[in-house]
Design a protein around this motif. Structure first.
Motif, PDB file in Angstrom:
ATOM      1  N   SER A  80      56.543  37.353  79.687  1.00  0.00           N
ATOM      2  CA  SER A  80      56.419  37.583  81.195  1.00  0.00           C
ATOM      3  C   SER A  80      58.013  38.112  81.435  1.00  0.00           C
ATOM      4  CB  SER A  80      55.996  36.305  81.772  1.00  0.00           C
ATOM      5  OG  SER A  80      57.148  35.416  81.624  1.00  0.00           O
ATOM      6  N   ILE A  81      57.843  38.815  82.794  1.00  0.00           N
ATOM      7  CA  ILE A  81      59.072  39.121  83.245  1.00  0.00           C
ATOM      8  C   ILE A  81      58.937  39.105  84.806  1.00  0.00           C
ATOM      9  CG2 ILE A  81      58.086  41.368  83.515  1.00  0.00           C
ATOM     10  CD1 ILE A  81      61.032  42.547  82.665  1.00  0.00           C
ATOM     11  N   THR A 100      56.774  33.020  86.617  1.00  0.00           N
ATOM     12  CA  THR A 100      56.119  33.501  85.513  1.00  0.00           C
ATOM     13  C   THR A 100      54.572  33.425  85.658  1.00  0.00           C
ATOM     14  OG1 THR A 100      57.941  32.259  84.362  1.00  0.00           O
ATOM     15  CG2 THR A 100      56.167  32.941  82.990  1.00  0.00           C
ATOM     16  N   GLY A 143      53.181  40.110  83.380  1.00  0.00           N
ATOM     17  CA  GLY A 143      53.259  39.537  81.730  1.00  0.00           C
ATOM     18  C   GLY A 143      52.061  40.057  81.059  1.00  0.00           C
ATOM     19  N   TRP A 203      62.754  36.774  81.499  1.00  0.00           N
ATOM     20  CA  TRP A 203      61.592  36.816  81.051  1.00  0.00           C
ATOM     21  C   TRP A 203      61.442  35.801  79.880  1.00  0.00           C
ATOM     22  CZ3 TRP A 203      66.154  39.962  80.912  1.00  0.00           C
ATOM     23  CH2 TRP A 203      66.851  39.809  79.623  1.00  0.00           C
TER      24      TRP A 203
END
Length: 122
Positions: free
Chosen positions: A50-51, A104, A35, A58
């Motif tokens: 974030s991913i 996350t 992220g 995401w």
């Protein structure tokens, strides 16, 4: 353990775009959630995007939704942040974060880069 290095920051005019990249060391890049956070002078560090490990999920901070896009390339150990329609209030140091323990990333995430400065002039 992973080391993160951001690049792509700079000075742009309001309304322009900029792309940040973060390259990670290590062979287990795909096991980390990734992220971006940012911190403006005198302000607390703020979540940007974030991913998830696979890139399928995401999330974005409210102030950047619809303008920023986070992507990752596990083959290149890279996470990127495409920033569009930049505003003066986007000016900050942008940090890349990685965490193998959560879906996350958060402010408590384990690994951080040194940051890259983004300045948007109005």
């Amino acid at each position: 353990q992973v080391q993160l290095r951001e690049s792509g920051g700079g000075l742009v005019q309001a309304g322009e775009s900029l792309r940040l990249s973060c390259v990670a060391s290590g062979r287990t890049f795909s096991s980390y959630s990734l992220g971006w956070f940012r911190q403006a002078p005198g302000k607390e560090r703020q979540f940007v995007a974030s991913i998830s490990r696979t890139g399928a999920t995401w999330a974005y901070g409210d102030s950047v939704k619809g303008r920023f896009t986070i992507t990752r390339d596990n083959a290149k150990n890279t996470v990127s942040l495409q920033m569009s329609s930049l505003k003066a209030e986007d000016t900050a140091v942008y940090y890349c974060a990685a965490d193998p323990h959560v879906l996350t990333v958060t402010l408590k995430s384990e690994y951080w880069g040194q940051g890259t400065q983004v300045t948007v002039s109005s």
